[in-house]
Design a protein around this motif. Structure first.
Motif, PDB file in Angstrom:
ATOM      1  N   THR A 184      47.569 -65.986  51.406  1.00 13.02           N
ATOM      2  CA  THR A 184      48.334 -65.243  52.402  1.00 13.02           C
ATOM      3  C   THR A 184      47.422 -64.659  53.470  1.00 13.02           C
ATOM      4  OG1 THR A 184      50.044 -64.701  50.776  1.00 13.02           O
ATOM      5  CG2 THR A 184      49.950 -63.336  52.753  1.00 13.02           C
ATOM      6  N   THR A 242      54.612 -68.965  56.590  1.00 10.57           N
ATOM      7  CA  THR A 242      55.484 -69.539  55.562  1.00 10.57           C
ATOM      8  C   THR A 242      54.675 -70.334  54.544  1.00 10.57           C
ATOM      9  OG1 THR A 242      57.338 -69.662  57.112  1.00 10.57           O
ATOM     10  CG2 THR A 242      57.455 -71.061  55.149  1.00 10.57           C
ATOM     11  N   PHE A 267      52.943 -67.896  52.207  1.00 10.74           N
ATOM     12  CA  PHE A 267      53.891 -67.271  51.290  1.00 10.74           C
ATOM     13  C   PHE A 267      54.361 -68.253  50.219  1.00 10.74           C
ATOM     14  CE2 PHE A 267      55.160 -64.310  54.987  1.00 10.74           C
ATOM     15  CZ  PHE A 267      54.165 -63.415  54.628  1.00 10.74           C
ATOM     16  N   GLY A 300      53.687 -67.518  46.481  1.00  6.61           N
ATOM     17  CA  GLY A 300      54.897 -67.220  45.732  1.00  6.61           C
ATOM     18  C   GLY A 300      55.142 -68.155  44.555  1.00  6.61           C
TER      19      GLY A 300
END
Length: 416
Positions: A43, A372, A375, A379
């Protein structure tokens, strides 16, 4: 006689583009690689990539108004001088840092990343003004009948210097000492400013612009709304660039952790993409002439599918290199056709503003794609593992590219 040989102003602009993009190519590797020496957090690394492109979202529209109001050559010179000074600031940041690579949890990680993001953001802001001014200045330097050739040559030299020469050179330089690529960067930006200063452009006639920023911007927006093809291409470019930036952001981690490449190997990998860009820049005008603009653009959209599919499944350096070649070949062919179309049909008095609106849609999504990607990897890593998580942005890109290709085949209609 070639365009470069017969047109001195284009030759100077071509040379400025060459050295400026050599600096950009060095930065392309040096910035993310420096970020990985500071942290392994996907990130945080994505934040550096996003900071470089965020100005396209924030400043594209003001840059268009500025470009239509002021001397475009001077704007390019001033932007490159600013980039020189900012790159010198990055050198100072590196020299003031503790020995790298930094350990996770080191108190210097966040300040270093923040400083790198700030520098990347300011460099990107200068690039927004310079690139918009360069695209709008070109029709004043070459004949309209020569735009495809001129754009093809400019895009080709940008690819050669920005991706074919710059990244592997950066890999060698950063392996020698971390600050060295940024020193070379600063010199290249300064030289680009001097070369653009040598360009002679006829003064533009008096412009009858509406008073006020929003009225001027609305004039460009009204023109764009009335030309559905340009608006559709802008929105589609935004989608293309979103997924491309997802790919580019994670490529440094993909190369290190899946392909097992070092800085020099990563730089050499990027040259495969550059070779595709050079080929696309040189062959794109010929392909468009033979197939027509509409078929050429639709073929490029379908060609985007294969690179994402390769990244999603392979661990082969050779296949990844071939995928990058195809990706940039198709992207460059798209650019040659669509940029020349805009330069030909948009009135000069509106060119800066319409270009800026086009780039707001087309390039404003780039920082969103970078974030994105970061993430998604962060994630999903705990659930599917690091390697699969790194591949997820490419799977997403494959699905999105398929949708774009189908939409383009159904809705794009170019003039003869």
């Amino acid at each position: 006689m070639s365009l470069i040989a017969k047109n001195r102003n284009f030759r100077m602009m071509f040379s400025a583009a060459a050295v400026s993009n050599l600096g950009d190519g060095i930065s392309m590797l040096a910035f993310p690689w420096l970020a990985t020496l500071i942290t392994r957090d996907a990130t945080l690394i994505a934040c550096v990539a996003a900071a470089t492109r965020l100005p396209w979202l924030l400043f594209s529209l003001p840059a268009g108004v500025i470009t239509d109001q002021f001397d475009r050559r001077k704007l390019m010179v001033q932007a490159d001088i600013l980039r020189t000074l900012l790159t010198i600031g990055v050198i100072g940041l590196i020299l003031s840092a503790p020995a790298m690579p930094l350990a996770d949890g080191d108190s210097a990680v966040l300040p270093m990343i923040a400083g790198l993001c700030a520098a990347a953001f300011l460099l990107g802001s200068a690039e927004v003004v310079r690139d918009n001014a360069a695209q709008t200045a070109l029709p004043a330097i070459v004949e309209k009948s020569e735009l495809e050739v001129a754009n093809g040559q400019l895009w080709s030299i940008e690819q050669i210097m920005g991706q074919f020469v710059g990244p592997p050179l950066a890999g060698i330089l950063i392996a020698y000492a971390v600050p060295v690529p940024f020193v070379v960067d600063a010199v290249m930006f300064a030289l680009a400013a001097w070369l653009m200063w040598q360009v002679s452009m006829a003064p533009r006639g008096a412009l009858d612009l509406p008073k006020g920023f929003w009225r001027q911007l609305r004039e460009g927006a009204d023109w764009m709304r009335a030309h559905a093809l340009i608006l559709r291409l802008a929105i589609m470019l935004g989608c293309v660039n979103f997924v491309f930036m997802m790919s580019a952001t994670i490529l440094v981690l993909f190369s290190q952790e899946i392909l097992g490449l070092g800085a020099t190997g990563y730089g050499m990998l990027l040259t495969a993409g550059a070779a595709g860009g050079v080929a696309g820049g040189l062959l794109g005008p010929k392909i468009a002439k033979r197939l027509g603009n509409q078929r050429t653009v639709i073929a490029a959209l379908f060609a985007f599918l294969l690179p994402f599919a390769v990244f999603a499944v392979t661990e082969s350096v050779i296949l990844v290199a071939l995928a990058l070649f195809l990706e940039t070949f198709a992207g460059m062919t798209w650019n040659v056709v669509t940029v020349s179309l805009r330069q030909r049909i948009i009135p000069d008095a509106l060119l800066g503003r319409v270009n800026s609106i086009y780039r707001f849609f087309g390039w404003g999504t780039i920082p969103l794609g970078a974030l994105t990607a970061g993430f998604l990897v962060s994630g999903f890593e705990a659930e599917v593992g690091r390697e699969t998580a790194i591949r997820i942005p490419y799977i997403f890109g494959l699905i999105a590219s398929l949708g774009l290709a189908i939409y383009g085949a159904l809705r794009l209609r170019f003039p003869d």
